[in-house]
Every structure is written in structure tokens, then in C-alpha cells.
Motif scaffolding. Structure first.
Motif, PDB file in Angstrom:
ATOM      1  N   LEU A   1     -76.095 -28.813 -20.487  1.00  0.00           N
ATOM      2  CA  LEU A   1     -77.280 -28.284 -20.325  1.00  0.00           C
ATOM      3  C   LEU A   1     -77.604 -27.002 -20.587  1.00  0.00           C
ATOM      4  CD1 LEU A   1     -78.553 -29.762 -16.774  1.00  0.00           C
ATOM      5  CD2 LEU A   1     -79.184 -30.814 -19.118  1.00  0.00           C
TER       6      LEU A   1
ATOM      7  N   ALA B   1     -79.389 -25.884 -24.562  1.00  0.00           N
ATOM      8  CA  ALA B   1     -80.709 -25.196 -24.278  1.00  0.00           C
ATOM      9  C   ALA B   1     -81.141 -24.178 -25.535  1.00  0.00           C
ATOM     10  CB  ALA B   1     -80.935 -24.648 -22.991  1.00  0.00           C
TER      11      ALA B   1
ATOM     12  N   VAL C   1     -82.165 -20.106 -21.855  1.00  0.00           N
ATOM     13  CA  VAL C   1     -81.743 -20.357 -20.545  1.00  0.00           C
ATOM     14  C   VAL C   1     -82.399 -19.332 -19.667  1.00  0.00           C
ATOM     15  CG1 VAL C   1     -79.731 -20.351 -18.807  1.00  0.00           C
ATOM     16  CG2 VAL C   1     -79.431 -21.503 -21.044  1.00  0.00           C
TER      17      VAL C   1
ATOM     18  N   CYS D   1     -83.202 -24.700 -20.276  1.00  0.00           N
ATOM     19  CA  CYS D   1     -82.663 -24.892 -19.185  1.00  0.00           C
ATOM     20  C   CYS D   1     -82.857 -23.820 -17.994  1.00  0.00           C
ATOM     21  CB  CYS D   1     -81.361 -25.097 -19.400  1.00  0.00           C
ATOM     22  SG  CYS D   1     -80.049 -25.431 -17.970  1.00  0.00           S
TER      23      CYS D   1
ATOM     24  N   PRO E   1     -85.020 -28.876 -17.241  1.00  0.00           N
ATOM     25  CA  PRO E   1     -83.777 -29.044 -16.390  1.00  0.00           C
ATOM     26  C   PRO E   1     -83.382 -27.990 -15.589  1.00  0.00           C
ATOM     27  CG  PRO E   1     -83.300 -29.745 -18.726  1.00  0.00           C
ATOM     28  CD  PRO E   1     -84.551 -29.066 -18.790  1.00  0.00           C
TER      29      PRO E   1
END
Length: 282
Positions: free
Chosen positions: A124, A128, A131, A178, A204
Motif C-alpha cells: 500500500l 501510493a 502517504v 495511503c 487505504p
């Protein structure tokens, strides 16, 4: 995933009903004695029914009371429990107990971590576009530590200690990003508001918390649980903080390893830039 009887109680404690908490309190008050109890004896001492004890052990993740009792007995040989700080403790005693607490938090947390969760989290993070690290209060220290670390990788990362700014950052994030959200209790109102906004945007979410059944954990795509015991001079959240930072460090190291030379190039450039701010050795 390895687990211990004590850690499984603590991890699920807030989600237990009143009857189950009475059983948990009986065990936590004297685990070395509790492991010798039959299910009937534990029920009598706790003031509940045998059926309640049976439901309790299944609620915290064990197939049977026998399995739980054997795991509890194994704790007898562990030296992991925090020593309570007493009035007559010396400076040396207190220091050793504090360090023992940190050691306990790390070892207990490690037992509960699943490497496959790290694989999912790294995928993830590495895929991404952005983040974001989020945390309020003490958890903001963990978030900032992560921000400080991930700046040494090719990852595009954001973090800010102010709640309102965190909420605005969450509003701007989407499915290609993410989020790493940290909360010891998993019940902080502001942190939950941020996580719910992230969830609504399809972001996510990687959660780091001490309670696997907390509201925040339920919003997670991946959840890492940090565990620690509580002593009379400090809350479990203080030692849990060490475990949470170590989880962040593990994520950073795995990301760096996964991205290989790209990470090394960024790290070398960062080190070169930082070195220019230091006084040369004589």
C-alpha cells in the motif's frame, strides 16, 4: 501469529462486557495463581458462571479453556511483567523497571505481529501517490517519527501535529493514496473523525493501536497492535509508544529495502545535505 494469554486479554479488554471484565480482572490480578484454576474455580473466584468463563476465553481468541489455561501457565516462566515501582525502590531499581517495561512492550508486541500484514502495508505504501501520517497527542510523536523516517525514502509523505490541518489533509486524499493512523486507545474522537473522512474518500488505512477491537481498528485495511503492561507511575500508553515507534521503524526499513537503490539514492542525498549543517571534526 503467536500470542500469549495475558496479551490476548489486554488487547480485547475494552470490548469485554462487565461479566467478562470481572474474569479478566481476576486473572490479571494474579496470573501465576489463575493458571492453576479449573474453569469452575475461576468462575467461583470471579463470581460468574462456568459458561461465562467459556465464552470469555473464546471472545479473546482461544478455542477452549484448556488451551487458554496452558498458555497462561506458560507465562509463569516469563520475566516479562512490569515490576511495580515501590516507595523503597532505589534509583537503580526504578531504572531497571522502566527498561524492563520497554522490553516487555517490544517482546509482547512482536508476539502478536503477523509478517503478512507488513507485506500488505508495504504494498500500500510503495504504490501510493501520497502517504499521510495521522495522530493526536502522544500518537503525533509516532506520526512525526514516521514522517522523519520516510523523508529518507522516495515516498511522498505528509504529516502535521495540528488536528484541523490533519483533517484538511485527509479531505484532500483519495483512493490512490495511503494513510497511517496511530492511536493508543483507538477511541480518540478527533482521530476517528480523520479516519472516517479518509475511509469516506476510499483511502487505504494502516492503523497502529493497542486495541484490535477498537473503533479505529475496525476502519483499518491493515491493523498493527502494540501491547504493554501498566504500572503505577506510568500508563501502558507510554511503553506502548515504544512499540508503536518500532512498528513505524519496521515499515520504514521494509519500504527502504523494497525500493532498493531508489531509497539508497535518496538516503545518500539526505545524509549529504544534513552533513553540511554540522561542524567538521577536528
Amino acid at each position: 501469529m503467536a500470542k500469549t494469554a495475558i496479551s490476548s486479554i489486554k488487547m480485547n479488554y475494552q470490548q469485554l462486557n462487565n461479566t467478562e471484565q470481572r474474569i479478566a480482572d481476576t486473572i490479571l490480578a494474579n496470573p501465576n495463581a489463575a493458571h492453576d484454576f479449573t474453569i469452575q474455580q475461576l468462575a467461583v473466584v470471579s463470581g460468574v458462571s462456568s459458561a461465562s468463563v467459556s465464552r470469555f476465553v473464546k471472545h479473546i481468541g482461544w478455542e477452549s479453556y484448556r488451551e487458554f489455561s496452558l498458555a497462561l501457565a506458560a507465562n509463569d516462566n516469563d520475566e516479562n511483567f512490569f515490576g511495580e515501582i515501590e516507595d523503597n525502590d532505589s534509583t537503580d531499581d526504578i531504572i531497571k523497571k522502566v527498561f524492563s517495561g520497554a522490553d516487555n512492550a517490544l517482546n509482547t508486541t512482536l508476539e502478536m505481529l503477523d509478517p503478512s500484514d507488513f507485506d500488505v502495508a508495504i504494498d500500500l505504501i510503495c504504490n501510493a501517490k501520497l502517504v499521510g501520517l495521522f495522530g493526536i497527542g502522544g500518537s503525533s510523536l509516532v506520526a512525526f517519527n514516521g514522517y522523519h523516517k520516510f523523508l529518507r525514502t522516495p515516498i511522498n509523505v505528509i504529516q502535521h501535529p495540528d488536528y484541523d490541518i490533519q483533517l484538511m489533509q485527509a479531505v484532500h486524499m483519495g483512493q490512490t493514496d495511503c494513510a497511517i493512523v496511530i492511536s493508543h486507545s483507538g477511541r480518540n474522537h478527533d482521530t476517528l473523525a480523520i479516519a472516517e473522512k479518509l475511509k469516506a474518500n476510499g483511502v487505504p488505512i494502516i492503523v497502529i493501536t493497542s486495541f484490535a477491537s477498537s473503533p479505529l481498528a475496525k476502519l483499518a485495511d491493515v491493523c498493527f497492535v502494540s501491547l504493554a503492561e501498566e504500572v503505577n507511575f506510568r500508563s501502558e500508553s507510554m511503553s506502548s509508544l515504544i512499540a508503536q515507534i518500532t512498528i513505524i521503524d519496521s515499515l520504514f526499513t521494509l519500504v527502504g529495502f523494497h525500493l532498493g537503490q531508489d531509497s539508497q539514492d535518496v538516503l545518500d542525498n539526505v545524509r549529504t545535505a544534513i552533513e553540511t549543517t554540522r561542524v567538521p571534526n577536528k
